[in-house]
Each structure stands twice: as C-alpha cells, then as structure tokens.
Write a protein that holds these residues in place. Structure first.
Motif, PDB file in Angstrom:
ATOM      1  N   ALA A  54     -10.422   6.524  14.483  1.00 16.19           N
ATOM      2  CA  ALA A  54      -9.010   6.540  15.130  1.00 16.19           C
ATOM      3  C   ALA A  54      -8.451   5.226  15.005  1.00 16.19           C
ATOM      4  O   ALA A  54      -7.243   5.249  14.840  1.00 16.19           O
ATOM      5  N   GLU A  55      -9.064   4.240  14.886  1.00 14.35           N
ATOM      6  CA  GLU A  55      -8.508   2.869  14.943  1.00 14.35           C
ATOM      7  C   GLU A  55      -8.494   2.273  13.525  1.00 14.35           C
ATOM      8  O   GLU A  55      -7.791   1.142  13.535  1.00 14.35           O
ATOM      9  N   ARG A  56      -8.847   2.840  12.586  1.00 14.30           N
ATOM     10  CA  ARG A  56      -8.815   2.273  11.063  1.00 14.30           C
ATOM     11  C   ARG A  56      -8.330   3.074  10.029  1.00 14.30           C
ATOM     12  O   ARG A  56      -8.377   4.629  10.354  1.00 14.30           O
ATOM     13  N   ILE A  57      -7.417   2.755   9.473  1.00 14.38           N
ATOM     14  CA  ILE A  57      -7.203   3.542   8.132  1.00 14.38           C
ATOM     15  C   ILE A  57      -7.797   2.683   6.844  1.00 14.38           C
ATOM     16  O   ILE A  57      -7.735   1.648   6.667  1.00 14.38           O
ATOM     17  N   GLU A  58      -8.389   3.807   6.086  1.00 12.25           N
ATOM     18  CA  GLU A  58      -9.015   3.320   4.863  1.00 12.25           C
ATOM     19  C   GLU A  58      -8.345   3.577   3.975  1.00 12.25           C
ATOM     20  O   GLU A  58      -7.627   4.847   3.654  1.00 12.25           O
ATOM     21  N   VAL A  59      -7.981   2.435   2.899  1.00 13.84           N
ATOM     22  CA  VAL A  59      -6.939   2.923   1.864  1.00 13.84           C
ATOM     23  C   VAL A  59      -7.828   2.511   0.488  1.00 13.84           C
ATOM     24  O   VAL A  59      -8.870   1.833   0.644  1.00 13.84           O
ATOM     25  N   SER A  60      -7.456   2.856  -0.688  1.00 18.66           N
ATOM     26  CA  SER A  60      -7.987   2.325  -1.844  1.00 18.66           C
ATOM     27  C   SER A  60      -7.558   1.235  -2.274  1.00 18.66           C
ATOM     28  O   SER A  60      -6.792   0.324  -1.720  1.00 18.66           O
ATOM     29  N   GLU A  61      -8.466   0.385  -3.182  1.00 15.72           N
ATOM     30  CA  GLU A  61      -7.947  -0.819  -3.327  1.00 15.72           C
ATOM     31  C   GLU A  61      -6.743  -1.187  -3.969  1.00 15.72           C
ATOM     32  O   GLU A  61      -5.766  -2.075  -3.671  1.00 15.72           O
ATOM     33  N   ARG A  62      -6.405  -0.043  -4.896  1.00 13.64           N
ATOM     34  CA  ARG A  62      -5.042  -0.136  -5.687  1.00 13.64           C
ATOM     35  C   ARG A  62      -3.994  -0.184  -4.385  1.00 13.64           C
ATOM     36  O   ARG A  62      -3.100  -0.828  -4.376  1.00 13.64           O
ATOM     37  N   ASP A  63      -4.153   0.728  -3.509  1.00  9.88           N
ATOM     38  CA  ASP A  63      -2.944   0.930  -2.353  1.00  9.88           C
ATOM     39  C   ASP A  63      -3.007  -0.300  -1.475  1.00  9.88           C
ATOM     40  O   ASP A  63      -2.189  -0.733  -0.938  1.00  9.88           O
ATOM     41  N   PHE A  64      -4.460  -0.721  -1.147  1.00  8.19           N
ATOM     42  CA  PHE A  64      -4.544  -2.128  -0.302  1.00  8.19           C
ATOM     43  C   PHE A  64      -3.574  -3.287  -0.981  1.00  8.19           C
ATOM     44  O   PHE A  64      -2.861  -3.970  -0.478  1.00  8.19           O
ATOM     45  N   LEU A  65      -3.700  -3.363  -2.482  1.00  8.76           N
ATOM     46  CA  LEU A  65      -3.007  -4.263  -3.121  1.00  8.76           C
ATOM     47  C   LEU A  65      -1.638  -4.299  -2.992  1.00  8.76           C
ATOM     48  O   LEU A  65      -0.676  -5.182  -3.122  1.00  8.76           O
ATOM     49  N   ARG A  66      -1.099  -2.834  -2.993  1.00 10.53           N
ATOM     50  CA  ARG A  66       0.308  -2.594  -3.133  1.00 10.53           C
ATOM     51  C   ARG A  66       0.814  -2.951  -1.469  1.00 10.53           C
ATOM     52  O   ARG A  66       2.021  -3.530  -1.433  1.00 10.53           O
ATOM     53  N   ILE A  67       0.033  -2.752  -0.386  1.00 10.39           N
ATOM     54  CA  ILE A  67       0.341  -2.992   1.017  1.00 10.39           C
ATOM     55  C   ILE A  67       0.612  -4.589   0.955  1.00 10.39           C
ATOM     56  O   ILE A  67       1.629  -5.046   1.625  1.00 10.39           O
ATOM     57  N   LEU A  68      -0.536  -5.311   0.160  1.00 10.39           N
ATOM     58  CA  LEU A  68      -0.222  -6.720   0.514  1.00 10.39           C
ATOM     59  C   LEU A  68       0.932  -7.121  -0.337  1.00 10.39           C
ATOM     60  O   LEU A  68       1.671  -8.254   0.099  1.00 10.39           O
ATOM     61  N   GLU A  69       1.159  -6.835  -1.416  1.00  7.93           N
ATOM     62  CA  GLU A  69       2.555  -7.140  -2.099  1.00  7.93           C
ATOM     63  C   GLU A  69       3.706  -6.963  -1.393  1.00  7.93           C
ATOM     64  O   GLU A  69       4.727  -7.628  -1.330  1.00  7.93           O
ATOM     65  N   LEU A  70       3.854  -5.577  -0.599  1.00  8.61           N
ATOM     66  CA  LEU A  70       5.041  -5.378   0.211  1.00  8.61           C
ATOM     67  C   LEU A  70       5.196  -6.020   1.232  1.00  8.61           C
ATOM     68  O   LEU A  70       6.305  -6.428   1.947  1.00  8.61           O
TER      69      LEU A  70
END
Length: 92
Positions: A54-70
């Motif tokens: 409930a407290e964590r959201i797991e994303v792919s490495e590609r999506d994680f890098l996109r989030i960091l970029e944004l």
C-alpha cells in the motif's frame, strides 16, 4: 492512510472454527511454537506485506529515470495547472 484503533491492553480475541484452530495448532507444533506465537508471526508477515504494497509504488527502471528527469526538469505549467493554482485559497 487508514489506521486501526489500538486498545490499551495487549490482548486480541479471535473466533475461528474448531477445524481452523486444530490446523493452526498442528502447524504451530510442527515449528515448535505456541499458538499465539505462530499466529502472531504469520499475521505480522501478512500485515507487513499489505503495508508495503500500500505504501510503495514499484516502477520500471525506465519509468524511474523518467520520474527523476521530470523532477529535475519539470515542464512549464500548462493552462489547467495555472487555473488550478489561481483557484487555491489565498489565506494560508
């Protein structure tokens, strides 16, 4: 996040069918634990898994890098965002 009320004492009462209790007692005996310890360990494992889910959201490495970029380079506010900001109450 929802939180359950916690009573002041350390007791918890459960109602289970006789067959369920017998199964739990057999399993507890097989791992050399008493019923309370066995049920508590199993329940805590499940509770921790539910909370983690409930407290964590797991994303792919590609999506994680996109989030960091944004986060590092957010896009400029669009019209909807500017309208939402303008609608916020000013007396904070």
């Amino acid at each position: 996040m929802p939180r359950a009320a916690i009573e002041a004492n350390e007791r918890m009462n459960l109602r289970v069918a006789a067959q369920q209790k017998a199964t739990l007692m057999r399993a507890a005996a097989l791992v050399h634990a008493d019923l309370t310890e066995f049920v508590t360990r199993a329940a805590l494992r499940e509770a921790e898994a539910v909370i983690k889910s409930a407290e964590r959201i797991e994303v792919s490495e590609r999506d994680f890098l996109r989030i960091l970029e944004l986060l590092d380079n957010p896009p400029p506010p669009n019209e909807k965002l500017r309208a939402a900001i303008a609608a916020l109450p000013r007396d904070r």
